[in-house]
Design a protein around this motif. Structure first.
Motif, mmCIF file in Angstrom:
data_model
loop_
_atom_site.group_PDB
_atom_site.id
_atom_site.type_symbol
_atom_site.label_atom_id
_atom_site.label_comp_id
_atom_site.label_asym_id
_atom_site.label_seq_id
_atom_site.Cartn_x
_atom_site.Cartn_y
_atom_site.Cartn_z
ATOM 1 N N MET A 192 0.851 -1.192 0.000
ATOM 2 C CA MET A 192 0.000 0.000 0.000
ATOM 3 C C MET A 192 0.889 1.245 0.000
ATOM 4 O O MET A 192 1.213 1.808 1.049
ATOM 5 N N GLY A 193 1.313 1.673 -1.181
ATOM 6 C CA GLY A 193 2.270 2.775 -1.280
ATOM 7 C C GLY A 193 1.697 4.117 -0.891
ATOM 8 O O GLY A 193 2.423 4.997 -0.409
ATOM 9 N N LEU A 194 0.407 4.303 -1.097
ATOM 10 C CA LEU A 194 -0.239 5.564 -0.732
ATOM 11 C C LEU A 194 -1.046 5.352 0.538
ATOM 12 O O LEU A 194 -1.907 4.474 0.590
ATOM 13 N N ARG A 195 -0.764 6.154 1.573
ATOM 14 C CA ARG A 195 -1.465 6.024 2.848
ATOM 15 C C ARG A 195 -2.188 7.337 3.157
ATOM 16 O O ARG A 195 -1.570 8.419 3.086
ATOM 17 N N ILE A 196 -3.449 7.244 3.509
ATOM 18 C CA ILE A 196 -4.254 8.431 3.845
ATOM 19 C C ILE A 196 -4.938 8.168 5.176
ATOM 20 O O ILE A 196 -5.738 7.232 5.297
ATOM 21 N N ALA A 197 -4.639 8.982 6.174
ATOM 22 C CA ALA A 197 -5.239 8.824 7.494
ATOM 23 C C ALA A 197 -5.984 10.090 7.871
ATOM 24 O O ALA A 197 -5.387 11.177 7.930
ATOM 25 N N LEU A 198 -7.283 9.948 8.119
ATOM 26 C CA LEU A 198 -8.038 11.044 8.703
ATOM 27 C C LEU A 198 -7.903 10.931 10.224
ATOM 28 O O LEU A 198 -7.203 10.049 10.720
ATOM 29 N N LYS A 199 -8.561 11.801 10.964
ATOM 30 C CA LYS A 199 -8.384 11.793 12.414
ATOM 31 C C LYS A 199 -8.692 10.410 12.978
ATOM 32 O O LYS A 199 -9.721 9.816 12.681
ATOM 33 N N CYS A 200 -7.771 9.910 13.803
ATOM 34 C CA CYS A 200 -7.929 8.583 14.375
ATOM 35 C C CYS A 200 -7.052 8.473 15.623
ATOM 36 O O CYS A 200 -6.340 9.414 15.997
ATOM 37 N N ARG A 201 -7.067 7.336 16.260
ATOM 38 C CA ARG A 201 -6.270 7.113 17.460
ATOM 39 C C ARG A 201 -4.792 6.987 17.088
ATOM 40 O O ARG A 201 -4.461 6.635 15.949
ATOM 41 N N PRO A 202 -3.897 7.243 18.045
ATOM 42 C CA PRO A 202 -2.463 7.163 17.738
ATOM 43 C C PRO A 202 -2.020 5.818 17.173
ATOM 44 O O PRO A 202 -1.217 5.768 16.229
ATOM 45 N N ASP A 203 -2.534 4.703 17.736
ATOM 46 C CA ASP A 203 -2.095 3.396 17.229
ATOM 47 C C ASP A 203 -2.595 3.145 15.814
ATOM 48 O O ASP A 203 -1.911 2.511 15.003
ATOM 49 N N ASP A 204 -3.798 3.652 15.491
ATOM 50 C CA ASP A 204 -4.291 3.502 14.116
ATOM 51 C C ASP A 204 -3.501 4.390 13.163
ATOM 52 O O ASP A 204 -3.226 4.002 12.017
ATOM 53 N N SER A 205 -3.148 5.597 13.619
ATOM 54 C CA SER A 205 -2.341 6.479 12.792
ATOM 55 C C SER A 205 -1.014 5.817 12.440
ATOM 56 O O SER A 205 -0.566 5.851 11.281
ATOM 57 N N THR A 206 -0.394 5.188 13.423
ATOM 58 C CA THR A 206 0.873 4.493 13.200
ATOM 59 C C THR A 206 0.714 3.337 12.211
ATOM 60 O O THR A 206 1.551 3.127 11.330
ATOM 61 N N LEU A 207 -0.365 2.604 12.355
ATOM 62 C CA LEU A 207 -0.590 1.461 11.467
ATOM 63 C C LEU A 207 -0.792 1.918 10.032
ATOM 64 O O LEU A 207 -0.280 1.310 9.091
ATOM 65 N N ILE A 208 -1.539 3.016 9.851
ATOM 66 C CA ILE A 208 -1.847 3.478 8.497
ATOM 67 C C ILE A 208 -0.648 4.187 7.870
ATOM 68 O O ILE A 208 -0.237 3.868 6.748
ATOM 69 N N LEU A 209 -0.070 5.151 8.596
ATOM 70 C CA LEU A 209 0.950 6.014 8.009
ATOM 71 C C LEU A 209 2.356 5.435 8.077
ATOM 72 O O LEU A 209 3.202 5.753 7.245
ATOM 73 N N GLY A 210 2.621 4.619 9.062
ATOM 74 C CA GLY A 210 3.957 4.050 9.203
ATOM 75 C C GLY A 210 4.417 4.080 10.644
ATOM 76 O O GLY A 210 3.869 4.791 11.493
ATOM 77 N N GLU A 211 5.442 3.304 10.930
ATOM 78 C CA GLU A 211 5.962 3.158 12.289
ATOM 79 C C GLU A 211 6.280 4.510 12.922
ATOM 80 O O GLU A 211 7.031 5.309 12.375
ATOM 81 N N GLY A 212 5.660 4.760 14.095
ATOM 82 C CA GLY A 212 5.925 5.971 14.861
ATOM 83 C C GLY A 212 5.233 7.221 14.370
ATOM 84 O O GLY A 212 5.372 8.291 14.966
ATOM 85 N N ASN A 213 4.460 7.115 13.293
ATOM 86 C CA ASN A 213 3.808 8.293 12.713
ATOM 87 C C ASN A 213 2.407 8.469 13.305
ATOM 88 O O ASN A 213 1.437 7.860 12.852
ATOM 89 N N GLU A 214 2.307 9.313 14.317
ATOM 90 C CA GLU A 214 1.029 9.557 15.004
ATOM 91 C C GLU A 214 0.389 10.880 14.580
ATOM 92 O O GLU A 214 -0.485 11.412 15.267
ATOM 93 N N LYS A 215 0.784 11.415 13.449
ATOM 94 C CA LYS A 215 0.324 12.744 13.050
ATOM 95 C C LYS A 215 -1.188 12.822 12.867
ATOM 96 O O LYS A 215 -1.803 13.855 13.125
ATOM 97 N N ALA A 216 -1.812 11.706 12.419
ATOM 98 C CA ALA A 216 -3.264 11.755 12.201
ATOM 99 C C ALA A 216 -4.032 11.876 13.512
ATOM 100 O O ALA A 216 -5.173 12.333 13.522
ATOM 101 N N ALA A 217 -3.418 11.480 14.625
ATOM 102 C CA ALA A 217 -4.072 11.607 15.928
ATOM 103 C C ALA A 217 -4.144 13.059 16.366
ATOM 104 O O ALA A 217 -4.917 13.407 17.276
ATOM 105 N N LYS A 218 -3.329 13.933 15.748
ATOM 106 C CA LYS A 218 -3.296 15.342 16.128
ATOM 107 C C LYS A 218 -4.186 16.211 15.247
ATOM 108 O O LYS A 218 -4.247 17.428 15.436
ATOM 109 N N LEU A 219 -4.856 15.588 14.272
ATOM 110 C CA LEU A 219 -5.791 16.346 13.438
ATOM 111 C C LEU A 219 -6.976 16.800 14.272
ATOM 112 O O LEU A 219 -7.369 16.141 15.237
#
Length: 561
Positions: A192-219
């Motif tokens: 899955m080369g393209l990842r799109i995460a809307l607002k979600c929990r930190p662990d889901d953000s990491t799973l979608i965007l990549g290891e350690g990437n919790e940016k979607a949790a801050k939306l």
């Protein structure tokens, strides 16, 4: 494929791209109410307005409780090859399998031309071959159980995401929480080369965007999203604001697309595949039945057959053939009286259009209540007189079975001869035929003994039985075998409604029928492999007026000069 979907943090238009570099497939995630569905609609419509149906085909599968993709059916989106609403797991898996087959067809076409990817094929072959985008919303439902279907679906999905890119086949998976699936599907996730995460929990953000990437949790707001095409780099993540597409605007877009397709004289090469879990399956609208009913001239089919319902996968109609051979009887098992009546009615109607009146006779044993919907239908079928249709009460059925025994002996004594006229014995409630029960499960009554012989020897000489029974033990006690398994040997065609786990295992070899619920059934032929089943949606019960119209059509066709 590249389309605008919103603005980035600097206010510039942001495009989502698939089919370039390593971004061939996409994963979308986000909590409820964050704008995930809006994004899917926006992508579908932007792609459809940017690329023609000759350039792009869409397979839209929605596993949610709802009808988010209904507009694409109602407005007949030209790009839509398949639209699946409130998808069942079996149908979702069949979409994956269809695309795997398409990928293999394209592979052969590429080899014939000597190319390895879609752009090169288009240039060298000079032929239009559209890219394909599969959109699966709440795809996690497909993998919600640890069973054979989940394994087959993961195999098909894995093949698509690992090989599909070369053949112009792309996959977009969407879910509120993809974690439960991707923890055990690492290889698929890595594609899955393209990842799109809307607002979600930190662990889901990491799973979608990549290891350690919790940016979607801050939306903060709905419609905001984090996008990356490099999951290994947190700093490659872009924050965007997705455009809002109102339902009224969606309607305008779809209307415009349809009008433009008409102006361009676009015509589908094949009908749009449409499946809705809760939509009824009318008997006359089954493709094979509809073709038969509208055919100008009828001849008896080589082997009498009938249709049970709509399969829960992409395939032709679920047809059952009754050849003149041992075991060619049908048993419907379960306690649902209404559903069993629908199955037997569909079977009789199907046989009525497959075999001419002078070659068939129906004998119905039961007491249909004309005040009940199914009883009124049976009465209408008998009154139409399209075929000989004898209705006998259970009390008087002992004599009827005796006459059938005489016919059976006559036919057996006349062998070898070609069967000239089929007889179909319909037992609508074998468990309610108390007059046929013996004093104990191993001692049949005279009627039960005769029925045993009819079931065992009748099919070879063209006498077939279509029966409904509530439990296997009842079947054994009526025909006197005692053992349910001995009785089952007479039925090569089996339909299981909702039943107990033990009954399901004994009847169709697996416990699946214990989880069926209403409006579903399993069909199994004893000629199939041990674990092969077909889950289907039984046909809806026609109204009395519809039944009268159907039988009138059948009679008119068979009486044409």
């Amino acid at each position: 494929m590249s389309v605008p979907v919103g603005l980035d943090e600097s206010g510039r238009v942001f495009h989502l791209t698939l089919g370039r570099g390593v971004t061939h497939h996409a994963l979308v995630g986000g909590a409820t109410g964050t704008g995930k569905t809006n994004l899917l609609h926006l992508l579908i419509l932007m792609l459809s307005t940017t690329y023609s149906p000759q350039e792009l085909g869409l397979y839209l599968v929605d596993f949610k409780e709802g009808v988010e993709f209904q507009d694409y059916v109602t407005r007949s989106l030209p790009h839509a090859k398949a639209v699946v609403l409130e998808a069942e797991r079996e149908f979702g898996a069949s979409i994956l399998q269809r695309l795997v087959e398409e990928m293999e067809r394209r592979s052969q076409s590429f080899k014939a031309v000597g190319v390895s990817d879609l752009p090169e094929y288009r240039r060298r072959a000079g032929k239009a071959m559209p890219r394909i985008l599969l959109v699966m919303d709440e795809y996690v439902v497909l993998f919600s159980e640890d069973d054979r279907l989940s394994f087959q679906a993961s195999e098909a999905l894995g093949a698509l995401v690992m090989r599909g890119r070369s053949f112009g086949i792309h996959v977009l998976l969407s879910a509120q929480r993809p974690a439960s699936t991707f923890l055990s599907m690492v290889q698929i996730k890595n594609q899955m080369g393209l990842r799109i995460a809307l607002k979600c929990r930190p662990d889901d953000s990491t799973l979608i965007l990549g290891e350690g990437n919790e940016k979607a949790a801050k939306l903060v707001q709905a419609g905001e999203a984090c996008v990356t095409s490099d999951p290994d780099r947190i700093d490659a993540t872009v924050r965007i604001r997705i455009a809002r597409l109102e339902p009224s605007e969606r309607t305008l877009y779809l209307g415009g697309l349809r009008e433009f397709a008409q102006l361009q004289h676009y015509s589908r090469l094949s009908e749009m595949i449409v499946f809705s879990r809760d939509a009824q399956a009318p008997w006359p609208k089954s493709p094979a039945i509809a073709r038969r009913l509208t055919s100008p001239a009828w001849n008896s089919l080589a082997t009498p057959q009938f249709w049970l319902g709509q399969p829960l996968r992409i395939m032709g109609d679920l047809a059952v053939e009754l050849a003149a051979e041992q075991g060619a009887n049908l048993l419907v098992l379960g306690s649902d009286a209404d559903l069993s009546a629908r199955l037997l009615i569909a079977s009789v109607l199907g046989l009525s259009i497959s075999i001419a009146p002078d070659q068939a006779r129906f004998v119905f044993i039961g007491a249909p209540n004309p005040q009940q919907p199914s009883g009124a239908i049976w009465t209408a079928i008998g009154a139409a007189k399209a075929h000989v249709f004898e209705m006998t009460s259970r009390q008087a059925a002992v004599d009827t079975v005796g006459m059938l025994m005489s016919e059976l002996d006559t036919r057996l004594n006349g062998l070898p001869t070609q069967v000239s006229k089929r007889i179909f014995l319909v037992l609508a409630g074998l468990h309610q035929w108390y007059e046929a029960r013996g004093p104990n499960p191993y001692t049949p009554s005279p009627a039960g003994e005769s029925l045993n012989r009819i079931l065992q020897q009748g099919p070879q000489v063209g006498i077939h039985t279509l029966a409904w029974c509530d439990r296997l033990n009842t079947l054994g006690s009526v025909i006197g075998t005692g053992s349910a398994q001995d009785a089952l040997a007479y039925f090569s065609h089996r339909v299981a409604m909702q039943t107990t786990q033990d009954e399901s295992v004994n009847f169709i070899g697996v416990p699946h029928a214990s989880k069926l619920g209403s409006e579903r059934a399993y069909y199994r032929s004893e000629r199939w492999a041990a674990d092969e089943l077909e889950k289907f949606k039984p046909f809806a019960l026609p109204s009395v007026a519809e039944a009268a119209s159907i039988t009138s059509t059948i009679k008119a066709h068979w009486t044409k000069p």
